[in-house]
Write a protein that holds these residues in place. Structure first.
Motif, mmCIF file in Angstrom:
data_model
loop_
_atom_site.group_PDB
_atom_site.id
_atom_site.type_symbol
_atom_site.label_atom_id
_atom_site.label_comp_id
_atom_site.label_asym_id
_atom_site.label_seq_id
_atom_site.Cartn_x
_atom_site.Cartn_y
_atom_site.Cartn_z
ATOM 1 N N ALA A 105 0.861 -1.180 0.000
ATOM 2 C CA ALA A 105 0.000 0.000 0.000
ATOM 3 C C ALA A 105 0.898 1.231 0.000
ATOM 4 O O ALA A 105 2.070 1.149 0.399
ATOM 5 C CB ALA A 105 -0.906 0.004 1.226
ATOM 6 N N PRO A 106 0.400 2.381 -0.449
ATOM 7 C CA PRO A 106 1.232 3.588 -0.401
ATOM 8 C C PRO A 106 1.784 3.875 0.988
ATOM 9 O O PRO A 106 2.882 4.414 1.131
ATOM 10 C CB PRO A 106 0.276 4.690 -0.872
ATOM 11 C CG PRO A 106 -0.714 3.977 -1.740
ATOM 12 C CD PRO A 106 -0.906 2.630 -1.094
ATOM 13 N N THR A 107 1.028 3.523 2.007
ATOM 14 C CA THR A 107 1.444 3.811 3.381
ATOM 15 C C THR A 107 2.273 2.705 4.022
ATOM 16 O O THR A 107 2.635 2.813 5.205
ATOM 17 C CB THR A 107 0.204 4.071 4.254
ATOM 18 O OG1 THR A 107 -0.685 2.943 4.144
ATOM 19 C CG2 THR A 107 -0.526 5.329 3.802
ATOM 20 N N THR A 108 2.579 1.648 3.281
ATOM 21 C CA THR A 108 3.461 0.601 3.817
ATOM 22 C C THR A 108 4.804 1.218 4.180
ATOM 23 O O THR A 108 5.373 1.999 3.400
ATOM 24 C CB THR A 108 3.669 -0.510 2.783
ATOM 25 O OG1 THR A 108 2.406 -1.104 2.464
ATOM 26 C CG2 THR A 108 4.597 -1.596 3.325
ATOM 27 N N GLN A 127 6.410 7.940 0.123
ATOM 28 C CA GLN A 127 7.370 9.028 0.317
ATOM 29 C C GLN A 127 8.627 8.793 -0.517
ATOM 30 O O GLN A 127 9.192 9.735 -1.084
ATOM 31 C CB GLN A 127 7.725 9.150 1.801
ATOM 32 C CG GLN A 127 6.606 9.709 2.660
ATOM 33 C CD GLN A 127 6.959 9.713 4.136
ATOM 34 O OE1 GLN A 127 7.400 8.700 4.693
ATOM 35 N NE2 GLN A 127 6.764 10.850 4.781
ATOM 36 N N LEU A 128 9.069 7.548 -0.604
ATOM 37 C CA LEU A 128 10.212 7.237 -1.460
ATOM 38 C C LEU A 128 9.892 7.515 -2.923
ATOM 39 O O LEU A 128 10.712 8.064 -3.656
ATOM 40 C CB LEU A 128 10.602 5.762 -1.288
ATOM 41 C CG LEU A 128 11.132 5.326 0.072
ATOM 42 C CD1 LEU A 128 11.267 3.807 0.118
ATOM 43 C CD2 LEU A 128 12.468 5.983 0.387
ATOM 44 N N SER A 133 11.143 11.511 1.224
ATOM 45 C CA SER A 133 11.508 10.651 2.357
ATOM 46 C C SER A 133 12.460 11.313 3.336
ATOM 47 O O SER A 133 12.626 10.836 4.459
ATOM 48 C CB SER A 133 12.163 9.372 1.840
ATOM 49 O OG SER A 133 13.412 9.672 1.223
ATOM 50 N N GLY A 134 13.127 12.383 2.922
ATOM 51 C CA GLY A 134 14.176 12.973 3.739
ATOM 52 C C GLY A 134 15.545 12.406 3.469
ATOM 53 O O GLY A 134 16.554 12.896 4.012
#
Length: 353
Positions: A105-108, A127-128, A133-134
């Motif tokens: 999922a996108p939030t994995t 985020q990646l 992602s930072g």
């Protein structure tokens, strides 16, 4: 690990001295494209004029839903180029396909898929995929710093890392890069996470889920120089130095795919007509000024037509590339160059009306 100032200075001076000495001894001359090539003659002439002749090989494609025109200069029609960061777009398609299959999922989180313990464990795969992602652009530390600097001077491969080394470098990295920091490291981790979720190597997974369904039979994820064959071109730096291939297992999801113009044109057509696996990757989800970004794919309005163009480019030590899709106009363009340049001519050439 902080880089000691005195040691950094000494190492940089040593690298510079040797590299400059090599440059003085070799003084390569840039290769010039031939005037004619194979395929569509008018497209070949236009490509040579717009991109420029100072490179050993060039391949271009103009694609509509009903017709694909290609031309190659300086190489065989099936010659394979490094497509660089267009690979990130392929990884984005893979990501979207795995979401549709319910495998991620996108939030994995990264920690749910990879053996990491630092702040990286809480970063999500979305985020990646959107450079939020930072993570820094490249691995940090003494070794990567020296390797990257040396590779820039000698046209070597700055990314010979294994997947385990990439994961370790990312786990050690501070997540303090501003949102929108373009991260090769982040996409390498994304590919590793997707591979872990599917329980197979990234190269196998991308081939099975994306390259094969697209009909990109000649394309390959090159993770070691030993995998290169007679179809694979050697790129050049702007000064004419032969560049080492950017082949590495760890960095593969960010930029290690090789493809010929026919296969890359197939990718462009599938994006144009909307039948690529993971096509939802093209949908914008976040800002990446001056663009919007989906899962890897960038989009921006064309200054002339106002149409939204979905695109990605690529640049390695010896190659530059561009793939752009204008769905409203019903046309896509591919430019592959065996010349590593900054700024890269293929990107503005690809968006030239």
């Amino acid at each position: 690990m902080p880089f000691p100032t005195r040691r950094a200075t000494v190492l940089m001076a040593m690298c510079a001295a040797v590299a400059l000495g090599l440059a003085v001894l070799t003084r390569p001359t840039p290769t010039t494209l031939p005037v004619t090539g194979t395929g569509d003659a008018a497209l070949a002439a236009l490509g040579r004029e717009v991109v420029g002749p100072d490179r050993p090989a060039l391949a271009v494609a103009a694609v509509t839903a009903d017709r694909t025109r290609t031309a190659v200069l300086g190489a065989a029609p099936d010659a394979r180029f490094e497509i660089g960061s267009i690979t990130k777009g392929l990884t984005g398609l893979l990501f979207a396909d795995m979401i549709a299959r319910g495998e991620v999922a996108p939030t994995t989180t990264v920690g749910a898929l990879l053996p990491v313990e630092g702040p990286l464990a809480g970063v999500t795969v979305e985020q990646l995929a959107t450079h939020r992602s930072g993570l820094p652009s490249v691995p940090g530390g003494v070794g990567p710093f020296v390797r990257g600097w040396w590779s820039a001077l000698t046209a070597g491969n700055p990314y010979p890392y294994s997947t385990a080394e990439i994961i370790a470098a990312a786990d050690d990295a501070p997540l303090d890069a501003p949102p929108g920091t373009y991260s090769n490291l982040g996409f390498a981790v994304l590919g590793a996470a997707l591979a872990a979720a599917a329980d197979r190597p990234y190269a196998q997974l991308l081939t099975e889920r994306v390259l094969t369904p697209l009909g990109m039979a000649g394309a390959a994820v090159v993770t070691t120089p030993d995998a290169l064959g007679p179809r694979d071109l050697t790129g050049e730096t702007p000064g004419g130095r032969r560049a080492d291939p950017w082949a590495g297992e760890g960095i593969a999801p960010a930029g290690s795919v090789r493809a010929d113009i026919t296969d890359t044109a197939r990718l462009a057509r599938a994006l144009l007509v909307g039948d690529a696996p993971g096509i939802d990757a093209l949908r914008p989800r976040a800002d990446l000024p001056p663009d919007r970004i989906g899962w890897g794919w960038l989009s921006r309005p064309d200054k002339v037509t106002g149409h939204t163009v979905v695109w990605h480019n690529g640049g390695t030590g010896g190659f530059t590339s561009f793939l752009g899709v204008d769905r409203e106009a019903g046309v896509a363009v591919v430019v592959l160059s065996a010349g590593g340049e900054s700024p890269d001519p293929p990107t503005p050439a690809g968006v030239t009306p």
